[in-house]
Design an enzyme around this catalytic site. Structure first.
Site, PDB file in Angstrom:
ATOM      1  N   ILE A 106       0.836  -1.191   0.000  1.00 56.10           N
ATOM      2  CA  ILE A 106       0.000   0.000   0.000  1.00 56.10           C
ATOM      3  C   ILE A 106       0.878   1.252   0.000  1.00 56.10           C
ATOM      4  O   ILE A 106       1.979   1.247   0.554  1.00 56.10           O
ATOM      5  CB  ILE A 106      -0.967  -0.002   1.209  1.00 56.10           C
ATOM      6  CG1 ILE A 106      -1.951   1.165   1.145  1.00 56.10           C
ATOM      7  CG2 ILE A 106      -0.227  -0.028   2.529  1.00 56.10           C
ATOM      8  CD1 ILE A 106      -3.099   1.073   2.157  1.00 56.10           C
ATOM      9  N   CYS A 107       0.386   2.294  -0.662  1.00 60.10           N
ATOM     10  CA  CYS A 107       1.021   3.603  -0.640  1.00 60.10           C
ATOM     11  C   CYS A 107       2.459   3.547  -1.171  1.00 60.10           C
ATOM     12  O   CYS A 107       2.724   3.006  -2.233  1.00 60.10           O
ATOM     13  CB  CYS A 107       0.963   4.162   0.779  1.00 60.10           C
ATOM     14  SG  CYS A 107       1.476   5.882   0.951  1.00 60.10           S
ATOM     15  N   GLY A 108       3.409   4.099  -0.425  1.00 62.91           N
ATOM     16  CA  GLY A 108       4.790   4.176  -0.889  1.00 62.91           C
ATOM     17  C   GLY A 108       5.432   2.839  -1.166  1.00 62.91           C
ATOM     18  O   GLY A 108       6.393   2.761  -1.943  1.00 62.91           O
TER      19      GLY A 108
END
Length: 209
Positions: A106-108
């Protein structure tokens, strides 16, 4: 006849880990009987999340083997965008995928997988297409999907604003809930749909939630 014990779910933790992104995932996995173990750069050194919470990892990344796990969760963190300190976690994701063990990022963490070349062969999503396009070595633009979260085989991806959709994909991949219960769970926690509550209560009484 006894069921085969579940292998733990492994949650990657490191400095600047974005606390909010995996809370739904780990809390409900634990409530449903899954063991969640934290994996850090070293087992003897605590990490500090973005929210200032100190976590003592259960084991070091170097000691984590795909065959001992049911899933690796890679959390977002500022460090994914400031250097290659977390690159070993992306390399570990490569080991997992090669062994047929799922990875959820998720995300970065999706940027880390992009730099590792792991998104090129899977449908995936992230914060935005341009975020991944900026990552050296990324060649998966044609497989980018505008969606809250995406599952393609053993790879789950999501952007930073979709912790509930991320959890939903993890739960589906691990068969945590029956499909109708998972739908109700998502409608309640993502949409605040009150009509989902009786479905979850009935499932809980039946031991399915």
């Amino acid at each position: 006849m006894n069921e085969t014990p579940r292998k733990p779910v492994h949650l990657a933790v490191y400095d600047t880990y974005a606390d909010w992104e995996t809370g739904h995932t780990t809390a409900h996995l634990t409530q449903r009987g899954h063991q969640v173990r934290t994996v850090g750069p070293a087992a003897d050194r605590p990490v500090t999340t973005m929210g200032g919470v100190r976590i003592q990892p259960d084991l070091a990344l170097a000691d984590l083997r795909p065959q001992d796990s049911s899933l690796l969760i890679l959390t977002g963190a500022s460090l994914w965008d400031t250097g290659e300190e977390l690159a070993p976690f992306a390399a570990k994701a490569r080991e997992f995928l090669a062994a047929g063990v799922p990875v959820a990022a998720i995300c970065g963490a999706t940027a880390g997988l992009a730099r590792e070349g792991l998104l090129d062969g899977y449908a995936h999503t992230s914060a935005a297409p341009f975020y991944l396009a900026e990552q050296p070595g990324y060649a998966g633009a044609e497989r980018y999907v505008e969606a809250d979260a995406v599952t393609d085989g053993d790879l789950i991806t999501a952007g930073p604003t979709e912790p509930v959709a991320f959890a939903r994909e993890v739960f589906a991949r691990l068969d945590v809930y029956k499909p109708d219960v998972l739908d109700a769970w998502y409608r309640l926690f993502h949409d605040s749909d009150a009509s989902a509550y009786p479905v979850l209560m009935a499932a809980a009484e039946a031991g399915d939630a």
